[in-house]
Design a protein around this motif. Sequence first.
Motif, PDB file in Angstrom:
ATOM      1  N   HIS A 164      -2.126   2.057 -14.468  1.00 30.46           N
ATOM      2  CA  HIS A 164      -2.092   0.709 -13.899  1.00 30.46           C
ATOM      3  C   HIS A 164      -0.708   0.070 -13.884  1.00 30.46           C
ATOM      4  N   PHE A 165       0.193   0.554 -14.717  1.00 27.21           N
ATOM      5  CA  PHE A 165       1.565   0.037 -14.800  1.00 27.21           C
ATOM      6  C   PHE A 165       2.507   1.229 -14.598  1.00 27.21           C
ATOM      7  N   VAL A 166       3.082   1.342 -13.417  1.00 26.39           N
ATOM      8  CA  VAL A 166       3.927   2.498 -13.104  1.00 26.39           C
ATOM      9  C   VAL A 166       5.378   2.031 -12.979  1.00 26.39           C
ATOM     10  N   ASP A 167       6.218   2.506 -13.880  1.00 25.55           N
ATOM     11  CA  ASP A 167       7.639   2.160 -13.836  1.00 25.55           C
ATOM     12  C   ASP A 167       8.298   2.813 -12.625  1.00 25.55           C
ATOM     13  N   VAL A 168       9.064   2.028 -11.867  1.00 25.99           N
ATOM     14  CA  VAL A 168       9.750   2.527 -10.678  1.00 25.99           C
ATOM     15  C   VAL A 168      11.157   1.939 -10.622  1.00 25.99           C
ATOM     16  N   THR A 169      11.967   2.533  -9.777  1.00 23.14           N
ATOM     17  CA  THR A 169      13.296   2.007  -9.484  1.00 23.14           C
ATOM     18  C   THR A 169      13.315   1.628  -8.016  1.00 23.14           C
ATOM     19  N   THR A 176      20.232  -0.563  -7.520  1.00 24.66           N
ATOM     20  CA  THR A 176      18.901  -0.242  -8.040  1.00 24.66           C
ATOM     21  C   THR A 176      18.494  -1.256  -9.106  1.00 24.66           C
ATOM     22  N   VAL A 177      17.194  -1.530  -9.164  1.00 30.60           N
ATOM     23  CA  VAL A 177      16.634  -2.392 -10.201  1.00 30.60           C
ATOM     24  C   VAL A 177      15.343  -1.751 -10.709  1.00 30.60           C
ATOM     25  N   GLU A 178      15.087  -1.958 -11.974  1.00 30.36           N
ATOM     26  CA  GLU A 178      13.841  -1.466 -12.564  1.00 30.36           C
ATOM     27  C   GLU A 178      12.719  -2.422 -12.176  1.00 30.36           C
ATOM     28  N   SER A 179      11.566  -1.861 -11.869  1.00 30.80           N
ATOM     29  CA  SER A 179      10.397  -2.647 -11.512  1.00 30.80           C
ATOM     30  C   SER A 179       9.160  -1.897 -11.986  1.00 30.80           C
ATOM     31  N   VAL A 180       8.004  -2.506 -11.791  1.00 27.26           N
ATOM     32  CA  VAL A 180       6.735  -1.879 -12.176  1.00 27.26           C
ATOM     33  C   VAL A 180       5.758  -2.064 -11.024  1.00 27.26           C
ATOM     34  N   ARG A 181       5.112  -0.969 -10.637  1.00 27.11           N
ATOM     35  CA  ARG A 181       4.030  -1.056  -9.657  1.00 27.11           C
ATOM     36  C   ARG A 181       2.759  -1.388 -10.428  1.00 27.11           C
ATOM     37  N   LEU A 182       2.131  -2.479 -10.017  1.00 28.67           N
ATOM     38  CA  LEU A 182       0.957  -2.965 -10.725  1.00 28.67           C
ATOM     39  C   LEU A 182      -0.304  -2.753  -9.891  1.00 28.67           C
ATOM     40  N   SER A 183      -1.320  -2.187 -10.513  1.00 26.88           N
ATOM     41  CA  SER A 183      -2.621  -2.108  -9.851  1.00 26.88           C
ATOM     42  C   SER A 183      -3.225  -3.518  -9.859  1.00 26.88           C
ATOM     43  N   ARG A 184      -4.336  -3.676  -9.167  1.00 22.97           N
ATOM     44  CA  ARG A 184      -5.031  -4.961  -9.165  1.00 22.97           C
ATOM     45  C   ARG A 184      -5.412  -5.340 -10.604  1.00 22.97           C
ATOM     46  N   TYR A 185      -5.898  -4.353 -11.355  1.00 23.94           N
ATOM     47  CA  TYR A 185      -6.275  -4.595 -12.749  1.00 23.94           C
ATOM     48  C   TYR A 185      -5.059  -5.006 -13.584  1.00 23.94           C
ATOM     49  N   ALA A 186      -3.935  -4.355 -13.356  1.00 26.78           N
ATOM     50  CA  ALA A 186      -2.705  -4.708 -14.076  1.00 26.78           C
ATOM     51  C   ALA A 186      -2.283  -6.136 -13.743  1.00 26.78           C
ATOM     52  N   CYS A 187      -2.420  -6.513 -12.477  1.00 29.11           N
ATOM     53  CA  CYS A 187      -2.101  -7.895 -12.085  1.00 29.11           C
ATOM     54  C   CYS A 187      -3.019  -8.873 -12.796  1.00 29.11           C
ATOM     55  N   TYR A 188      -4.299  -8.522 -12.846  1.00 29.84           N
ATOM     56  CA  TYR A 188      -5.274  -9.377 -13.535  1.00 29.84           C
ATOM     57  C   TYR A 188      -4.861  -9.586 -14.993  1.00 29.84           C
ATOM     58  N   THR A 195       0.854  -1.183   0.000  1.00 32.43           N
ATOM     59  CA  THR A 195       0.000   0.000   0.000  1.00 32.43           C
ATOM     60  C   THR A 195       0.888   1.231   0.000  1.00 32.43           C
ATOM     61  N   ASP A 196       0.593   2.180  -0.890  1.00 32.88           N
ATOM     62  CA  ASP A 196       1.404   3.396  -0.936  1.00 32.88           C
ATOM     63  C   ASP A 196       0.931   4.398   0.125  1.00 32.88           C
ATOM     64  N   ASP A 197       1.559   5.559   0.147  1.00 31.86           N
ATOM     65  CA  ASP A 197       1.253   6.585   1.153  1.00 31.86           C
ATOM     66  C   ASP A 197      -0.182   7.102   1.068  1.00 31.86           C
ATOM     67  N   ASN A 198      -0.831   6.903  -0.080  1.00 26.21           N
ATOM     68  CA  ASN A 198      -2.214   7.348  -0.260  1.00 26.21           C
ATOM     69  C   ASN A 198      -3.233   6.238   0.000  1.00 26.21           C
ATOM     70  N   GLY A 199      -2.745   5.093   0.469  1.00 20.86           N
ATOM     71  CA  GLY A 199      -3.644   3.977   0.761  1.00 20.86           C
ATOM     72  C   GLY A 199      -4.020   3.163  -0.469  1.00 20.86           C
ATOM     73  N   TYR A 220      -1.009  -1.930  -4.393  1.00 20.56           N
ATOM     74  CA  TYR A 220      -0.265  -2.266  -5.602  1.00 20.56           C
ATOM     75  C   TYR A 220       0.581  -3.498  -5.340  1.00 20.56           C
ATOM     76  N   TRP A 221       1.052  -4.091  -6.413  1.00 26.63           N
ATOM     77  CA  TRP A 221       1.933  -5.245  -6.344  1.00 26.63           C
ATOM     78  C   TRP A 221       3.178  -4.918  -7.151  1.00 26.63           C
ATOM     79  N   SER A 222       4.329  -5.358  -6.679  1.00 22.53           N
ATOM     80  CA  SER A 222       5.586  -5.174  -7.393  1.00 22.53           C
ATOM     81  C   SER A 222       5.692  -6.246  -8.472  1.00 22.53           C
ATOM     82  N   SER A 223       6.078  -5.840  -9.669  1.00 20.96           N
ATOM     83  CA  SER A 223       6.230  -6.810 -10.755  1.00 20.96           C
ATOM     84  C   SER A 223       7.298  -7.851 -10.423  1.00 20.96           C
TER      85      SER A 223
END
Length: 151
Positions: A65-70, A82-94, A19-23, A26-29
């Motif tokens: 739904h797919f947010v690129d992060v480090t 550091t590694v590249e990753s993607v924050r996935l919403s529930r829909y993105a996971c689906y 859960t991010d700071d805004n509640g 998300y899931w890490s890719s």
Amino acid sequence: MKTKLTKRAVALFESIKKTDDNGIEYWSSRDLARILEYRDYRNFLLVLNKAKESCNNSNVSVRDHFVDVTDMVTIGSGAVRTVESVRLSRYACYLTVQNADPNKPIVAQAQTYFAIQTRIAEVQQMKEYNKLMQIKLIMTLERKYVRQLKI
């Protein structure tokens, strides 16, 4: 073959949910790739790209739904890199699990889990929307009533 969602699988998918700071959930890719038994993250990136394409083809914003992060990770020596990753919403996971390797039993579990969780979220959003519409209707009726009293 019929796949029944197990308590173990539910616990596994829940354990990597963040859960991010805004509640916002998300899931890490990278976590999802590991759970779905993709040993090489590069292979999982192909699955993510198909999921993004599905999202785009559905006229849904991929960026929502797919947010690129480090991310910072600790490697074997204890050093951090550091590694590249993607924050996935529930829909993105689906969408992602729908495009994953169907020969893996854990993928079938993930497909069931995220389909159920996505439906639960849709129902909850619809309840909240209906509640807001009821409040709006009450407020409109109250305004009309107050105007009639003033006449």
